[in-house]
Design an enzyme around this catalytic site. Structure first.
Site, PDB file in Angstrom:
ATOM      1  N   GLU A  95      -4.607   7.594 -34.725  1.00  0.00           N
ATOM      2  CA  GLU A  95      -4.407   6.146 -34.844  1.00  0.00           C
ATOM      3  C   GLU A  95      -3.535   5.920 -36.066  1.00  0.00           C
ATOM      4  O   GLU A  95      -3.902   6.290 -37.185  1.00  0.00           O
ATOM      5  CB  GLU A  95      -5.758   5.439 -35.001  1.00  0.00           C
ATOM      6  CG  GLU A  95      -6.760   5.733 -33.890  1.00  0.00           C
ATOM      7  CD  GLU A  95      -6.523   4.902 -32.646  1.00  0.00           C
ATOM      8  OE1 GLU A  95      -5.750   3.923 -32.734  1.00  0.00           O
ATOM      9  OE2 GLU A  95      -7.111   5.217 -31.595  1.00  0.00           O
ATOM     10  N   GLU A 151     -41.121  44.592  -7.850  1.00  0.00           N
ATOM     11  CA  GLU A 151     -41.936  45.776  -8.146  1.00  0.00           C
ATOM     12  C   GLU A 151     -40.998  46.848  -8.689  1.00  0.00           C
ATOM     13  O   GLU A 151     -40.049  47.255  -8.025  1.00  0.00           O
ATOM     14  CB  GLU A 151     -42.630  46.263  -6.872  1.00  0.00           C
ATOM     15  CG  GLU A 151     -43.476  45.209  -6.168  1.00  0.00           C
ATOM     16  CD  GLU A 151     -44.825  44.993  -6.831  1.00  0.00           C
ATOM     17  OE1 GLU A 151     -45.213  45.843  -7.675  1.00  0.00           O
ATOM     18  OE2 GLU A 151     -45.499  44.000  -6.522  1.00  0.00           O
TER      19      GLU A 151
END
Length: 1368
Positions: free
Chosen positions: A304, A757
């Site tokens: 700005e 597993e």
């Protein structure tokens, strides 16, 4: 040096010079330039000027258009570099864009002056010459030429017509946004569409977008997920770098660097060092700078430049002088950091689209067409990787980036020995490794600092760092490198041994302390024996859920004697922590996933299990001898065993985190087992879940990486007949497991879980542990990658842009939905294919989108939902707000911020208080309340409600910004405690809460705003007499529960005299008086003896009129409490937990909450803060920490629901009007005609009823994360008679009267004629007058009796009607 003469370029439009004259001008070095600083150039003038410049400097400039505006004006871009008509991969691309808002004009002119400066100074100024030779510069003076033409010089505030484009579209709100969809068409914003294509095609390295309106450099991000209107710092991954770049511009600008723009409209506005984070300044969605960073390889900042948007032209020269050095210094930053090439080892060609990964920074860029890359970085040491599909990942460690010019780092990558596994690059070690090279200026810059191992915090380039390289020996296009980086394999775990509880705890704590940036250790509960159920979270931001980042978990050791999972997860923690920042795959996973690891769910069982156990059961169950994998609620079987503390803790954990994918690690076989685990018949057969294909996909992903598992014959010695195709199996098809954890995950949360597993031996010998890591390392990583498959996105409100929590995502054809998290983000695992996705939420219209899911990545699908009854833009039709406060929208954003995401959590963290918690006597409580009044007189008032049986005063403290004035438009919330004297925790919590609010008023903005907009009444002790009798550390004692007369006060609240046997207790009367005051929105009562929240009614009723709302309010409290939403099963008096209707816990008449609902028209919930009625004082600090957020959530909740004002057509407020919601619930308008009612989120019908006015109905939509829907109800006078219009009734009455008169006349005439005939007959039949008179007398007497009978009957009916009316 000889002065140079600058002649206006417009001179070139006048006359024709001979070749001889032109040659002479060159010889005398007179160059055209801009000297007209006293006017703005319109579009035609700007076009002519740029074309003239190009004609004059064709060797370093090129003019092109990237598109056209709405009105057909070209979007001109001036390219300035040596040889501008060729693309040189050795030069980084830089751009400036100006005049995006047409009325912000300084940028337009300043960029024209910059173009002129670069062109005219080239070859004369060494700095300019080097910059042009080494940089590909693009300058767009005006992105919005249409808007400029409509703007007016001297308008400092700008013009609405000039700011936007010709279709009234704000171009800096129209780019795609990461936190919400921006719906702008190419037809409406062709400028944006053109810029997007330009950004994506050019791969700019650095950029700036120039604006006006203040003086500051703003850096990403420009908005945040919660869209808080201001004050929310939205940090990008390159935040430090962005701050440095912004400071480079600001410190060279004489006004910007002060941080005080002194703009007339905002004189107090200040920015530290002249820079700001965009979202912290104000939230801006759809901005260009964020798009550049997220999609364009480019870092962009918004500057700005001036307070006045379109200042007078007389100020142009001073603006150019103030910005010239900043513009130059900022452009030079494109040369810092790292640069290089990525080439293919076999043919030496450059590889495009290779990802350049900087460990620790979760923002990657890709190489350009020729394999070139430019990565801006601050000085320091970095681990840099080049990742390309189909090639081995190359990583260079400890690359030194120095201050000044970029370090050059080149990569040579080789085709991978094997193809990618599911699209995931595998880091391998190559025998013929490449090496990094440092050439040219990068090599010379690094001299003297190569041995530094401590990265500098930020570079501070100065003039001496800007010395140009000699143009004679510099190659603008360096040759492709012939060497690549050295590769290091990932570090493998070294700690292969069995860890008992103490050893595991030390391991976890050590890694949490050693790697605090990515590892966070916490406990989700305790086992039966009090062992912590530890969870290690590993992520780049491990303590919070990040919007868009999926949550993943591994759980091990559920069966205490199945230990391989426990040890593998400890190995995985070590692997992830030690390879983060070094190994690209690990870095990517940690940066993009929040990984939760629970090594042991059953620590008690582990301690009794024994090493070497193959198939045993010792230690399998918990200390209460229950199998935890048979202890979860089941869809087919009623689980009768008592819920175990480990199970409860895990369930609570799973419901508090939006997990997407999970695995439960077991032992005893070698297979991946997926849902369902059981079926309705209870036999071993395939039990298919709706997402069977997804479970196949994720299960195979794990099994394929474990060669032994994938064979399908896991334990041939133990189970020779067992076979699992591809190493996976449906759970129920293997054997039935009712009460399993994986099915509960799938059916009750968003999480897809499988059971893995890991080996045939449950508790293998320690020497075998390295083998298990080797078999499962790739599988575990590959399984985590699966969380990034399917579809993800955000469900948000199309009007506000805020995320919608608890929205439902449904896939057509798959009977399993998922819901959004608190900020509206969701993840939905799917197999590749095309699906129809439907998003829905309470109070919103559903939305359907078709999505095609790719094979190896996630598809992003966002939904923008419109409110029910909303218009095409998502806005609800509504009247003006009850007050014309301009900050209403800001307050709505504030409530939204506290309601979603981490807003409330951040408030809790930012308001930490220190206190020495203890129990206070009744006298000390009174002194504490008076102390608050004396210390905070502007926001507190204290009043006496009455006295107890033993004449102790019952006091209530009100906290508000205007405590002595009535503010009917503000919600009023009541906090009550101490109805049972033996449960004093609530009293202490409310005293601490009151102190907390007062202490933070004026210091914490959120607390200040809540107090300014809410009336808070705190009644800490209803039963002071009972409190005096109660004893500390008595968890179940009833001593002190009742008042001095032995009356349980929570059974003494009766609104009807017919229900009351004896007179109300004095404490009850005092509180009833408070409850009956109008305008109270919500009440929260604190008690003890359990851990749950209850809602009305306590009395045994079959149905509760507004149960949805009451239950919702109780859930809000429980959800913001870390343990309450499932309760504590260890409470000795009750096993209930979470949220219950009060009568389900203990039914009784005369409760305070029932009275509040029925007679005070105020919903009340009762919160039980803990199992112990009167716990030790040492526990008060923990109890406060647990309830602080929940108490604050009630303050926020009081601002939701529906509110408004009822008035007549003249605007006069109607007091006492009844507001009926959904045909049942009633509230009444207070002074000013205001009303406020809390409602469960969704769509509701409300009706306003007032005497003398016509009823009016409206439909409102209530959101769980937004401030109350505002309605204005204007009632018409009721001119109806018998429910019909007055005019119709009057006309009908007149017609009826006319008809009645006519009828009467006709009847009279007929009767007269008949009477004459009767008289004549009587004279003939009755000859004696006396007989005639006797008959008349008898007839008359009979008529009186009949009349008298009718009179009694009418009187009786009148009484019944009166009684009926009274009942109504």
């Amino acid at each position: 040096m000889e002065p140079h003469i600058h002649v206006s370029l417009f001179c070139l439009f006048i006359g024709v010079v001979s070749p001889r004259t032109a040659e002479a001008s060159v010889d005398t070095r007179i160059k055209p330039g801009v000297n007209n600083y006293s006017k703005y150039y319109n579009y035609s003038e700007l076009t002519g000027l740029l074309q003239t410049m190009v004609n004059t400097y064709p060797h370093i400039s090129n003019l092109s258009s990237v598109g056209r505006s709405v009105q057909g004006r070209e979007l001109w871009v001036m390219r300035i570099t040596k040889d501008p008509n060729t693309d040189d991969p050795g030069k980084p691309r830089f751009k400036y864009v100006g005049n995006m808002h047409g009325d912000e004009t300084i940028s337009r002119q300043v960029l024209v002056y910059l173009v002129d400066y670069l062109l005219t100074k080239y070859g004369e100024d060494q700095r300019v010459t080097e910059l042009v030779n080494t940089t590909d510069i693009y300058i767009m003076p005006s992105m919005n030429p249409d808007g400029f033409e409509k703007s007016v010089e001297g308008e400092c505030d700008g013009t609405a017509e000039g700011r936007v484009n010709a279709r009234k579209i704000d171009l800096n709100r129209s780019f795609p946004d990461q936190f919400g969809e921006t719906v702008v068409t190419k037809e409406d914003a062709p400028e944006v569409w053109s810029i997007i294509q330009w950004i994506l095609a050019k791969r700019f390295v650095l950029s700036a977008n120039l604006h006006g309106g203040t003086v500051v450099a703003s850096y990403p991000f420009d908005d945040s997920a919660n869209h808080q209107i201001e004050g929310s710092y939205s940090r990008s991954d390159d935040d430090l770098l962005f701050r440095y770049l912004a400071r480079v511009y600001a410190k060279n600008h004489p006004v910007m660097r002060t941080g005080h723009p002194n703009c007339p409209d905002y004189p107090a506005e200040s920015f530290e060092e002249g820079i700001t984070n965009g979202a912290r300044w104000y939230d801006l969605s759809g901005g260009m700078q964020d798009f550049n960073y997220l999609h364009g390889n480019c870092l962009e900042i918004t500057m700005e430049l001036s307070c006045c948007k379109y200042p007078p032209a007389s100020e142009l020269r001073s603006e150019w002088d103030m910005n010239r050095e900043s513009l130059m210094a900022y452009m030079e930053m494109v040369h810092i950091g790292l640069r290089g090439y990525v080439t293919e080892a076999n043919n030496g060609s450059g590889l495009p689209d290779v990802r350049i990964v900087v460990a620790g920074i979760n923002h990657n860029l890709t190489t350009g067409q020729h394999g070139e890359y430019y990565r801006l970085l601050l000085p320091g040491q970095y681990n840099i990787s080049a990742i390309a599909p189909g090639y081995t990942t190359q990583t260079v460690h400890n690359v030194l980036v120095t201050k000044g010019k970029a370090t050059e780092l080149n990569f040579t990558v080789r085709p991978a020995p094997s193809a990618l596994v599911s699209g995931v690059p595998v880091t391998t070690s190559a025998a013929t490794s490449a090496q990094s090279t440092a050439q040219g200026t990068a090599q010379s810059t690094a001299q003297g600092t190569a041995q530094s191992s401590t990265p500098a915090s930020e570079p501070t380039p100065s003039a001496e760092n800007k010395a140009p390289a000699s143009s004679g020996n510099r190659s603008d296009s360096p040759p492709p490198p012939t060497a690549g980086p050295e590769v290091s394999p990932p570090l493998m775990p070294q700690d292969f041994r069995h860890h008992n509880y103490a050893d595991m705890e030390l391991f976890l704590r050590r890694h949490s302390v050693e790697f605090p940036a990515i590892a966070h250790l916490s406990s989700v509960g305790r086992s039966v024996q009090g062992h912590e159920l530890y969870v290690m979270v590993i992520s780049d931001n491990p303590t919070v859920h990040e919007h868009g980042e999926p949550e993943f978990k591994y759980v091990g050791n559920m069966h205490g004697n199945e230990v391989v999972g426990r040890e593998l997860l400890l190995n995985l923690i070590e692997y992830l922590c030690r390879n983060y920042g070094n190994d690209p795959e690990v870095t990517q996973l940690v940066n993009s996933t929040r990984i939760h690891i629970m090594p042991s769910m059953n620590p008690d069982g582990y301690e009794v299990a024994r090493e070497g156990d193959k198939q045993g059961y010792l230690g399998r169950n918990n200390s209460n001898n229950f199998d935890l994998n048979r202890n979860f609620p089941d869809q087919f079987v009623n689980i009768t065993e008592p819920r175990q503390p480990e199970t409860e803790a895990v369930m609570s954990w799973l419901e508090s985190v939006p997990f997407v994918l999970s695995a439960n690690l077991h032992g005893g076989s070698l297979v991946v087992n997926y849902p369902y685990d059981d079926d309705r018949e209870g036999v071993s057969q395939y039990s298919k879940c709706p997402d069977d294909e997804v479970f196949h996909q994720v299960s195979r992903a794990y099994a394929q990486e474990n060669a032994l598992m994938h064979k399908g014959h896991p334990c041939e010695m133990l189970y020779p007949e067992e076979y699992f195709g591809e190493g996976i199996t449906n759970g129920a098809n293997w054997y039935n497991v009712p009460g399993g954890m994986q099915d509960w995950n799938y059916l009750n949360t968003n999480c897809f879980e499988v059971t893995i597993e890991l080996g045939c031996v449950k508790f293998p010998w320690e020497k075998d542990l390295p083998k298990y890591w080797d078999q499962n390392q790739r599988s575990m990583l590959q399984f985590i990658h699966q969380v990034h498959r399917g579809v993800k996105g955000t469900v948000s409100d199309i009007h506000t842009g805020s995320g919608i929590p608890d929205a439902t995502i449904r896939v057509e054809g798959i009977d399993h939905n998922v819901t959004t998290a608190q900020t509206g983000d969701y993840w939905r695992l799917l197999v590749p294919g095309t699906f129809s996705l439907i998003a829905s939420a309470r109070g919103y219209e559903p939305m359907k989108i078709y999505a095609t899911i790719p094979k190896d990545r996630v598809e992003v699908v966002d939904f923008k939902l419109s409110r029910v009854g909303a218009g095409p833009e998502g806005r609800l039709p509504a009247g003006p707000p009850p007050t014309q406060d301009p900050s209403v929208e800001e307050f709505q954003n504030f409530i939204r911020y506290l309601s979603v995401g981490e807003g409330l959590e951040e408030l809790v963290r930012s308001t930490a208080t220190e206190n020495s918690y203890r129990y206070r006597s009744e006298r000390e409580i009174a002194e504490s309340l008076r102390g608050l009044l004396l210390n905070f007189p502007k926001i507190t008032s204290l009043r006496s409600l009455g006295q107890s049986v033993d004449f102790r005063t019952i006091r209530a403290l009100e906290i508000s910004n205007q405590p002595d004035e009535a503010e009917p438009s503000e919600p009023k919330i009541r906090f009550v405690a101490g109805i049972h004297g033996n449960a004093p925790v609530g009293t202490e919590l409310l005293l601490e809460f009151a102190t907390f609010l007062c202490m933070n008023y004026g210091k914490n903005p959120a607390i200040t705003r809540l107090i300014n907009s809410t009336r808070i009444v705190i009644l800490p002790l209803i039963n002071p007499d009972g409190r005096q009798l109660a004893e500390e550390k008595q968890c179940t004692s009833t001593r002190g529960m009742a008042n001095a007369r032995g009356k349980d006060l929570d059974t003494d609240f009766f609104g009807n005299a017919s229900q009351r046997v004896v007179e109300a207790q004095p404490e009850t009367r005092a509180v009833m008086k408070l409850i009956l005051e109008r305008g109270q929105t919500l009440s929260v009562s604190l008690d003890g003896g359990a851990l749950l929240a209850t809602y009305p009614y306590d009395k045994p009723v079959q149905t509760v009129e507004k149960e949805g709302t009451l239950k919702y309010l109780a859930n809000v409290y429980a959800r913001n409490h870390p343990r309450m939403h499932l309760g504590d099963p260890r409470c000795p008096s009750t096993g209930q937990g979470g949220v219950l209707r009060a009568a389900e816990r203990q039914s009784h008449m005369g409760s305070m909450k029932d009275f509040s609902v029925d007679f005070g028209h105020c919903p009340e919930i009762t919160v039980y803060t803990g199992c112990c009625m009167f716990p030790p004082a040492e526990q008060l600090s923990t109890l406060w920490a647990e309830n602080k957020k929940a108490l604050l959530s009630m303050l926020v909740e009081a601002h939701k629901g529906v509110r408004g004002v009822v008035r007549d057509r003249s605007g006069k407020p109607i007091v006492g009007a009844m507001i009926v919601m959904n045909g049942g619930v009633r509230v009444y308008t207070a002074a000013g005609g205001f009303f406020h009612a809390l409602l469960v989120p969704g769509s509701h019908d409300i009706e306003a009823i007032a005497d003398g006015y016509q009823h009016q109905r409206q439909k409102v939509v209530v959101s769980s994360h937004e401030a109350a829907s505002v309605v204005i109800i204007s009632l018409n006078m009721d001119n109806r008679i018998f429910g019909l219009p007055r005019e119709f009734v009057v006309a009908a009455a007149a017609a009826s009267m006319t008809a009645l008169v006519l009828t009467a006349c006709i009847i009279w005439c007929v009767c007269s004629a008949k009477s004459n005939q009767q008289k004549d007959g009587f004279h003939r039949l009755r000859q004696h007058r006396d007989d005639y008179e006797d008959e008349i007398r008898l007839t008359s007497m009979g008529s009186k009796k009949a009349l008298l009978g009718h009179e009694f009957q009418d009187e009786s009916e009148s009484d019944e009607e009166t009684l009926y009316a009274n009942k109504l």
